[in-house]
Motif scaffolding. Sequence first.
Motif, short mmCIF file in Angstrom:
data_model
loop_
_atom_site.label_atom_id
_atom_site.label_comp_id
_atom_site.label_asym_id
_atom_site.label_seq_id
_atom_site.Cartn_x
_atom_site.Cartn_y
_atom_site.Cartn_z
N LEU A 41 67.85 135.82 68.87
CA LEU A 41 68.91 135.23 69.48
C LEU A 41 69.65 136.17 70.38
N GLU A 42 69.65 135.68 71.57
CA GLU A 42 70.49 136.31 72.66
C GLU A 42 71.65 135.44 73.08
N ASP A 45 70.87 132.17 75.08
CA ASP A 45 69.58 131.23 74.50
C ASP A 45 70.22 130.12 74.21
N SER A 64 75.31 133.25 67.40
CA SER A 64 74.57 134.29 68.15
C SER A 64 73.82 133.68 69.35
N CYS A 65 74.07 132.57 69.82
CA CYS A 65 73.70 131.95 71.17
C CYS A 65 74.49 131.07 71.75
N SER A 66 73.97 130.45 73.05
CA SER A 66 74.93 129.83 73.90
C SER A 66 75.20 128.28 73.26
#
Length: 212
Positions: A41-42, A45, A64-66
């Motif tokens: 995960l970015e 994401d 960990s992501c949007s």
Amino acid sequence: MIYNKEKVAELFDGKVEHIENRPDDAMFKQVGSKALEALELEPQDILLDAGTGAGRNAIKAALSCSRVIGIDISHKSLDRARIKASEKGFDNLKFLYGSIEEPNEDADLTSYGINKILVNYALHHLPDELKKQGLTKLAGMMKRPGRMVIGDIMFFESPEKHDSKFEEVGYDGGEHDFPSSMEFLREALEELGANVRVERLHPLAGVMIADF
Ligand SMILES: C[S@@+](CC[C@H](N)C(=O)[O-])C[C@H]1O[C@@H](n2cnc3c(N)ncnc32)[C@H](O)[C@@H]1O
């Protein structure tokens, strides 16, 4: 038994706490952790967690992501997930009713810009034809480049050879569980155009990473 979505939903409505606290179930946890890790995960994401249950992985992923959207057919599990998310103060999580085979039945998920999809320990409840239908619909709503990760019971070897290990992976032997062979899942995803990698964690369970 034949697949019956309402019966499966009823079964999981009655198991919310049991699933949250599965202390005995090392493989379930291991598969979930590996699947989450494999999502890579970015911060930008947007993740769809299909068959999210009480949001165990969705809530971890939200760090960990949007944005994370969790769908499930068990209303009680979704209620529990919403309570947990609000207790933890997350505002980037949404839990909606939806099935793997008909993800857009109640809400249009295509507008969210989903680029990552997790299906952990849920796909095996569907018979093979519905699995294909579900994977096709999920892949169809995902932005490219996108990644779908399936963590689940999947047969790397003949299950007959391993019937003493069914409990280790939480396989009920065919009452409500219809796991596929690893090859079936891989082919289904390759037919949809994915580049597929597989991680075997047990003769009857593993993680499949499909890049689209
Ligand atoms: C073993 S739990 C796993 C929950 C979660 N993914 C996790 O890893 O903690 C299986 C979940 O799949 C859901 N499920 C079963 N069949 C489904 C379907 N056809 N569509 C969506 N969710 C489904 C159940 O309601 C249940 O919440």
